[in-house]
Design an enzyme around this catalytic site. Structure first.
Site, PDB file in Angstrom:
ATOM      1  N   CYS A 116       0.858  -1.187   0.000  1.00  0.00           N
ATOM      2  CA  CYS A 116       0.000   0.000   0.000  1.00  0.00           C
ATOM      3  C   CYS A 116       0.897   1.240   0.000  1.00  0.00           C
ATOM      4  O   CYS A 116       1.996   1.231   0.554  1.00  0.00           O
ATOM      5  CB  CYS A 116      -0.858  -0.030   1.257  1.00  0.00           C
ATOM      6  SG  CYS A 116      -1.796   1.466   1.563  1.00  0.00           S
ATOM      7  N   HIS A 273      -8.358  -3.643   2.590  1.00  0.00           N
ATOM      8  CA  HIS A 273      -7.294  -2.906   3.279  1.00  0.00           C
ATOM      9  C   HIS A 273      -7.526  -1.395   3.165  1.00  0.00           C
ATOM     10  O   HIS A 273      -7.488  -0.666   4.164  1.00  0.00           O
ATOM     11  CB  HIS A 273      -5.941  -3.300   2.658  1.00  0.00           C
ATOM     12  CG  HIS A 273      -4.781  -2.500   3.158  1.00  0.00           C
ATOM     13  ND1 HIS A 273      -3.907  -2.967   4.116  1.00  0.00           N
ATOM     14  CD2 HIS A 273      -4.342  -1.247   2.858  1.00  0.00           C
ATOM     15  CE1 HIS A 273      -2.993  -2.039   4.371  1.00  0.00           C
ATOM     16  NE2 HIS A 273      -3.232  -0.977   3.613  1.00  0.00           N
ATOM     17  N   GLU A 274      -7.794  -0.946   1.955  1.00  0.00           N
ATOM     18  CA  GLU A 274      -7.942   0.505   1.741  1.00  0.00           C
ATOM     19  C   GLU A 274      -9.204   1.038   2.413  1.00  0.00           C
ATOM     20  O   GLU A 274      -9.234   2.181   2.872  1.00  0.00           O
ATOM     21  CB  GLU A 274      -7.932   0.831   0.247  1.00  0.00           C
ATOM     22  CG  GLU A 274      -6.653   0.405  -0.493  1.00  0.00           C
ATOM     23  CD  GLU A 274      -5.364   0.999   0.070  1.00  0.00           C
ATOM     24  OE1 GLU A 274      -5.422   2.075   0.693  1.00  0.00           O
ATOM     25  OE2 GLU A 274      -4.295   0.356  -0.089  1.00  0.00           O
ATOM     26  N   HIS A 277      -8.415   2.104   5.815  1.00  0.00           N
ATOM     27  CA  HIS A 277      -7.896   3.484   5.907  1.00  0.00           C
ATOM     28  C   HIS A 277      -9.045   4.491   5.869  1.00  0.00           C
ATOM     29  O   HIS A 277      -9.054   5.462   6.624  1.00  0.00           O
ATOM     30  CB  HIS A 277      -6.950   3.783   4.742  1.00  0.00           C
ATOM     31  CG  HIS A 277      -5.620   3.078   4.825  1.00  0.00           C
ATOM     32  ND1 HIS A 277      -4.940   2.869   6.001  1.00  0.00           N
ATOM     33  CD2 HIS A 277      -4.827   2.537   3.846  1.00  0.00           C
ATOM     34  CE1 HIS A 277      -3.799   2.233   5.753  1.00  0.00           C
ATOM     35  NE2 HIS A 277      -3.713   2.011   4.450  1.00  0.00           N
ATOM     36  N   HIS A 283      -1.624   1.339   9.383  1.00  0.00           N
ATOM     37  CA  HIS A 283      -1.036   0.019   9.143  1.00  0.00           C
ATOM     38  C   HIS A 283      -0.769  -0.743  10.426  1.00  0.00           C
ATOM     39  O   HIS A 283      -0.200  -0.212  11.374  1.00  0.00           O
ATOM     40  CB  HIS A 283       0.257   0.153   8.336  1.00  0.00           C
ATOM     41  CG  HIS A 283      -0.009   0.460   6.907  1.00  0.00           C
ATOM     42  ND1 HIS A 283       0.875   1.121   6.098  1.00  0.00           N
ATOM     43  CD2 HIS A 283      -1.098   0.195   6.135  1.00  0.00           C
ATOM     44  CE1 HIS A 283       0.344   1.240   4.888  1.00  0.00           C
ATOM     45  NE2 HIS A 283      -0.860   0.699   4.896  1.00  0.00           N
TER      46      HIS A 283
HETATM   47 ZN   LIG Z   1      -2.383   0.831   3.581  1.00  0.00          ZN
END
Ligand SMILES: [Zn+2]
Ligand SMILES: [Zn+2]
Length: 319
Positions: A116, A273-274, A277, A283
């Site tokens: 990422c 994953h994104e 965020h 992370h």
């Molecule tokens: Zn990330």
């Protein structure tokens, strides 16, 4: 003979007119293409006191992901100094490698993995178009998390969605289409469903162009937010902390919706994953967590782990 020469000349001119723009474009793209993370593999074995022409690339890499501060060192130096050694140690500590400060095989191999684009430390990641969605102080990176026993992390200042905002809408806006729109939509709905199962949030897709809380899409190269993508592998995607709501996938990757064959990237894993965020998670140091920064090509990860779930629950446990 003269007619033949004229015809040849004409054919050549037509060739130039048709091909010149592509030749110029391909030269530009070639020129703009940054070094790959694989450059780091050439640094294996180096330690403090040595010099190498690729050390500036390592410095840029460590700076980009939060391990080095511009103020502390020159990014152009070919010399492996003490400051660089400390940054390497910090990287090794964060990735649970043997902390030697040397560029051993495990360290350069780890650093060369696709990942990422969001930094691991410091967490300063702001759009050049919008400065109000993340912390944007320019203090020294925050190394305190290393002492923290939990592996999940939040952004500096714990930005998150307001307590009453538990339903988020999303739409798609892409500059390129490496996979069909239905596949992106399907991958996103699988990824959002996993966060719905494990948090207070619900999500709904709205038609393209409608006002929405979140916007997802594929982009390539420099796409206007100050964080250009870099072609296949290296950085795969990035997203912004609450409440900016932008999630960008690198359109140059070999994305796969089904469990990926070797070399391809699982789009559900990266999108999950994104989204983490977008919701406020940074992370994790847990290599099994979805919020771990690196992604393994050819491998699918479709479920949040206890660390991810503990993180999202903790972030929203208090108003
Ligand atoms: Zn990330
Ligand atoms: Zn972007």
């Amino acid at each position: 003979m003269a007619a033949n020469t004229t015809n040849c000349l004409k054919a050549f001119l037509v060739f130039l007119i048709v091909h010149l723009p592509f030749l110029v474009l391909s030269r530009c793209l070639e020129h703009k293409n940054p070094q790959s993370f694989n450059t780091l593999l050439s640094l294996e074995g180096l330690s403090k006191g040595q010099t190498d022409k690729n050390l500036p690339y390592l410095r840029q890499y460590l700076k980009r992901f939060g391990y080095l501060n511009y103020k502390e060192t020159t990014l152009n130096g070919n010399y492996f100094d003490e400051v660089l050694e400390s940054a390497v140690k910090l990287y090794q500590r964060n990735y649970h490698l043997k902390v030697t400060g040397k560029l051993d095989f495990d360290t350069v191999k780890k650093a060369a993995n696709p990942r990422c684009g969001f930094p691991d430390i410091g967490l300063r990641f702001k759009s050049i178009n919008n400065g109000d969605h993340t912390n944007n102080g320019d203090d020294d990176p925050d190394f305190l998390f290393i002492k923290n026993s939990s592996l999940y992390k939040f952004f500096d200042g714990n930005p998150k969605w307001p307590a009453e905002k538990t339903h988020l809408t999303y739409t798609f806006i892409s500059a390129v289409h490496p996979i069909p729109q239905e596949d992106l939509s399907s991958a996103s709905s699988q990824a959002f469903a996993e966060w719905t199962r494990n948090s207070k949030f619900t999500f709904a897709e709205v038609r393209e162009g409608a006002v929405s809380d979140l916007r997802l899409g594929f982009f390539v190269g420099d796409h206007g937010d100050g964080h250009p993508f870099d072609g296949p592998l290296n950085v795969l995607a990035h997203a912004f902390a609450p409440t900016y709501g932008r999630l960008h996938l690198d359109g140059a990757e070999a994305w796969s919706l089904s469990p990926p064959p070797p070399g391809q990237i699982d789009i559900v894993w990266v999108t999950m994953h994104e989204i983490g965020h977008l919701l406020g998670l940074a992370h994790s140091s847990d290599p099994n967590a979805v919020m771990f920064a690196q992604v393994t090509p050819g491998v699918a990860r479709r479920a949040l782990t206890p660390d991810d779930i503990a993180g999202i629950q903790a972030l929203y446990a208090t108003p």
